[in-house]
Design a protein around this motif. Structure first.
Motif, PDB file in Angstrom:
ATOM      1  N   PRO A  87       0.891  -1.270   0.018  1.00 16.09           N
ATOM      2  CA  PRO A  87      -0.087   0.168  -0.010  1.00 16.09           C
ATOM      3  C   PRO A  87       0.848   1.328  -0.119  1.00 16.09           C
ATOM      4  N   ALA A  88       0.338   2.424  -0.484  1.00  9.99           N
ATOM      5  CA  ALA A  88       1.074   3.734  -0.567  1.00  9.99           C
ATOM      6  C   ALA A  88       1.067   3.902   1.071  1.00  9.99           C
ATOM      7  N   PRO A  89       2.488   4.352   1.447  1.00  2.67           N
ATOM      8  CA  PRO A  89       2.817   4.763   2.596  1.00  2.67           C
ATOM      9  C   PRO A  89       1.736   6.030   3.275  1.00  2.67           C
ATOM     10  N   ASP A  90       1.449   5.999   4.418  1.00  2.00           N
ATOM     11  CA  ASP A  90       0.642   7.042   5.206  1.00  2.00           C
ATOM     12  C   ASP A  90       1.540   7.773   6.110  1.00  2.00           C
ATOM     13  N   PRO A 148      11.587   4.111  -9.885  1.00  2.00           N
ATOM     14  CA  PRO A 148      11.324   4.454  -8.357  1.00  2.00           C
ATOM     15  C   PRO A 148      10.167   3.427  -7.856  1.00  2.00           C
ATOM     16  N   ASP A 149       9.401   2.864  -8.736  1.00  2.00           N
ATOM     17  CA  ASP A 149       8.216   1.957  -8.016  1.00  2.00           C
ATOM     18  C   ASP A 149       8.906   0.870  -7.477  1.00  2.00           C
ATOM     19  N   ASP A 150      10.173   0.289  -7.913  1.00  2.00           N
ATOM     20  CA  ASP A 150      10.514  -1.064  -7.908  1.00  2.00           C
ATOM     21  C   ASP A 150      11.848  -0.690  -6.884  1.00  2.00           C
ATOM     22  N   TYR A 151      12.141   0.358  -6.464  1.00  2.00           N
ATOM     23  CA  TYR A 151      13.729   0.458  -5.986  1.00  2.00           C
ATOM     24  C   TYR A 151      13.642  -0.068  -4.450  1.00  2.00           C
ATOM     25  N   ARG A 152      12.732  -0.007  -3.634  1.00  2.00           N
ATOM     26  CA  ARG A 152      12.745  -0.356  -2.306  1.00  2.00           C
ATOM     27  C   ARG A 152      12.771  -1.965  -2.255  1.00  2.00           C
ATOM     28  N   ARG A 153      12.092  -2.463  -2.970  1.00  2.00           N
ATOM     29  CA  ARG A 153      12.093  -4.027  -3.188  1.00  2.00           C
ATOM     30  C   ARG A 153      13.375  -4.532  -3.663  1.00  2.00           C
ATOM     31  N   LEU A 154      14.052  -3.788  -4.588  1.00  2.00           N
ATOM     32  CA  LEU A 154      15.432  -4.342  -5.214  1.00  2.00           C
ATOM     33  C   LEU A 154      16.717  -3.905  -4.132  1.00  2.00           C
ATOM     34  N   ASP A 155      16.464  -2.895  -3.209  1.00  2.00           N
ATOM     35  CA  ASP A 155      17.372  -2.447  -2.392  1.00  2.00           C
ATOM     36  C   ASP A 155      17.452  -3.459  -1.238  1.00  2.00           C
ATOM     37  N   SER A 156      16.122  -4.032  -0.847  1.00  2.00           N
ATOM     38  CA  SER A 156      15.988  -5.074   0.321  1.00  2.00           C
ATOM     39  C   SER A 156      16.848  -6.466  -0.332  1.00  2.00           C
ATOM     40  N   VAL A 175      19.273 -10.974   9.433  1.00  2.00           N
ATOM     41  CA  VAL A 175      19.273  -9.869   8.615  1.00  2.00           C
ATOM     42  C   VAL A 175      17.839  -9.554   8.135  1.00  2.00           C
ATOM     43  N   ALA A 176      17.216 -10.766   7.641  1.00  2.00           N
ATOM     44  CA  ALA A 176      15.827 -10.534   7.018  1.00  2.00           C
ATOM     45  C   ALA A 176      14.841 -10.210   8.217  1.00  2.00           C
ATOM     46  N   GLN A 177      14.972 -10.680   9.113  1.00  2.00           N
ATOM     47  CA  GLN A 177      14.108 -10.433  10.471  1.00  2.00           C
ATOM     48  C   GLN A 177      14.410  -9.015  10.920  1.00  2.00           C
ATOM     49  N   SER A 178      15.446  -8.540  10.755  1.00  2.00           N
ATOM     50  CA  SER A 178      16.024  -7.105  11.082  1.00  2.00           C
ATOM     51  C   SER A 178      15.091  -6.290  10.200  1.00  2.00           C
ATOM     52  N   ARG A 179      15.232  -6.643   8.672  1.00  2.00           N
ATOM     53  CA  ARG A 179      14.714  -5.801   7.802  1.00  2.00           C
ATOM     54  C   ARG A 179      13.127  -5.760   7.694  1.00  2.00           C
ATOM     55  N   MET A 180      12.379  -6.847   8.423  1.00  2.00           N
ATOM     56  CA  MET A 180      10.977  -6.866   8.621  1.00  2.00           C
ATOM     57  C   MET A 180      10.680  -5.897   9.443  1.00  2.00           C
ATOM     58  N   ARG A 181      11.564  -5.634  10.654  1.00  2.00           N
ATOM     59  CA  ARG A 181      10.995  -4.792  11.568  1.00  2.00           C
ATOM     60  C   ARG A 181      10.817  -3.496  11.263  1.00  2.00           C
ATOM     61  N   LEU A 182      11.659  -2.986  10.191  1.00  2.00           N
ATOM     62  CA  LEU A 182      11.667  -1.606   9.641  1.00  2.00           C
ATOM     63  C   LEU A 182      11.248  -1.534   8.423  1.00  2.00           C
ATOM     64  N   ASN A 183      10.664  -2.605   7.603  1.00  2.00           N
ATOM     65  CA  ASN A 183      10.200  -2.756   6.435  1.00  2.00           C
ATOM     66  C   ASN A 183       9.064  -1.521   6.076  1.00  2.00           C
ATOM     67  N   ASP A 184       8.081  -1.258   6.752  1.00  2.00           N
ATOM     68  CA  ASP A 184       7.172  -0.428   6.310  1.00  2.00           C
ATOM     69  C   ASP A 184       7.758   0.934   6.391  1.00  2.00           C
ATOM     70  N   LEU A 185       8.748   1.163   7.438  1.00  2.26           N
ATOM     71  CA  LEU A 185       9.388   2.552   7.776  1.00  2.26           C
ATOM     72  C   LEU A 185      10.080   2.866   6.441  1.00  2.26           C
ATOM     73  N   LEU A 186      11.154   1.688   6.133  1.00  2.00           N
ATOM     74  CA  LEU A 186      12.020   2.161   5.367  1.00  2.00           C
ATOM     75  C   LEU A 186      11.194   2.503   3.853  1.00  2.00           C
ATOM     76  N   ASN A 187      10.026   1.759   3.362  1.00  2.00           N
ATOM     77  CA  ASN A 187       9.271   2.036   2.310  1.00  2.00           C
ATOM     78  C   ASN A 187       8.523   3.356   2.199  1.00  2.00           C
ATOM     79  N   ALA A 188       8.540   3.886   3.381  1.00  2.00           N
ATOM     80  CA  ALA A 188       7.763   5.208   3.517  1.00  2.00           C
ATOM     81  C   ALA A 188       8.833   6.288   3.141  1.00  2.00           C
ATOM     82  N   ILE A 189      10.281   6.209   3.088  1.00  2.00           N
ATOM     83  CA  ILE A 189      11.197   7.192   2.858  1.00  2.00           C
ATOM     84  C   ILE A 189      10.902   7.594   1.424  1.00  2.00           C
TER      85      ILE A 189
END
Length: 238
Positions: A87-90, A148-156, A175-189
């Protein structure tokens, strides 16, 4: 199966096989290991990886289908395909979530810094095969060419690739679990052109250091990159 998928699709040890199967598949999708339109591994392979029955896996897939995250397709090229779109970040909602996290955000950022700098160091220490070297180079090339639409996924996927090259399944899973903790926040940048250019130089420095066996350089480049990302998170969501 992709090396990165191995960090997520590891054997389930608890008595909550159904719930953890749903969690693992969603993690693989949200972390970008499998993007929109990608086919998940075959049932036989995925069930074996997770150490569960095929019936449990099918129940999980049916539930994810009902939630609109995957869909089955029949025929010669059939299988289970990803239909989830993030979803688009709020930003307002995410700022509230950050406030609710309290000190957990700084804990998650510190944990990520320690894990990923250590992973880069270990990857630089190893003698990588040509296949592994090509794999890392391919992940970097895909990220550099991302829209831009695919950048965060490929960064991960890029960051997970480095963890996979350590040869430690436990570290890769961490590392995967750590990324999941921050995933929604990282995607909002927001997609900031100057930041993307800066990150590209940092990503290239990380890869060059790892492939040349420069342990301290790999750590330094990774630390600089992660601190920059943390600064943006604090700026936009603090």
């Amino acid at each position: 199966m992709d090396w990165q998928a191995g960090a997520i699709f590891r054997p389930i040890r608890s008595g909550n096989a159904f719930e953890e199967t749903v969690e693992r598949i969603l993690a693989a999708v949200k972390l970008g290991v499998f993007g929109y339109g990608d086919r998940l591994p075959a049932e036989r392979e995925l069930a074996a990886r997770l150490g569960i029955s095929r019936e449990t896996l099918r129940e999980a897939l049916r539930s994810l289908q009902a939630a609109g995250c995957v869909e089955p397709r029949r025929g010669r090229y059939g299988g289970t395909f990803v239909t989830y779109r993030p979803p688009a970040p709020d930003l307002g909602e995410l700022r509230r979530a950050v406030r609710d996290m309290g000190g957990e955000l700084e804990d998650a950022l510190t944990y990520r810094l320690v894990l990923e700098t250590g992973a880069a160091e270990q990857a630089a220490r190893r003698t990588l095969s040509e296949e592994q070297r090509d794999y890392l180079a391919d992940r970097l090339a895909a990220l550099e060419a991302a829209d831009p639409d695919d950048y965060r996924r490929l960064d991960s996927r890029f960051h997970l690739a480095i963890a996979e090259l350590t040869g430690s399944p436990s570290l890769a899973a961490g590392v995967a679990q750590s990324r999941m903790r921050l995933n929604d926040l990282l995607n909002a940048i927001p997609f900031l052109e100057r930041n993307i250019e800066h990150s590209a130089h940092q990503h290239r420095a990380m890869v060059d250091a790892i492939l040349s066996g420069d342990v301290s350089g790999a750590r330094r480049a990774t630390e600089e990159h992660l601190e920059g990302t943390a600064a943006l998170l604090r700026g936009f969501l603090g």
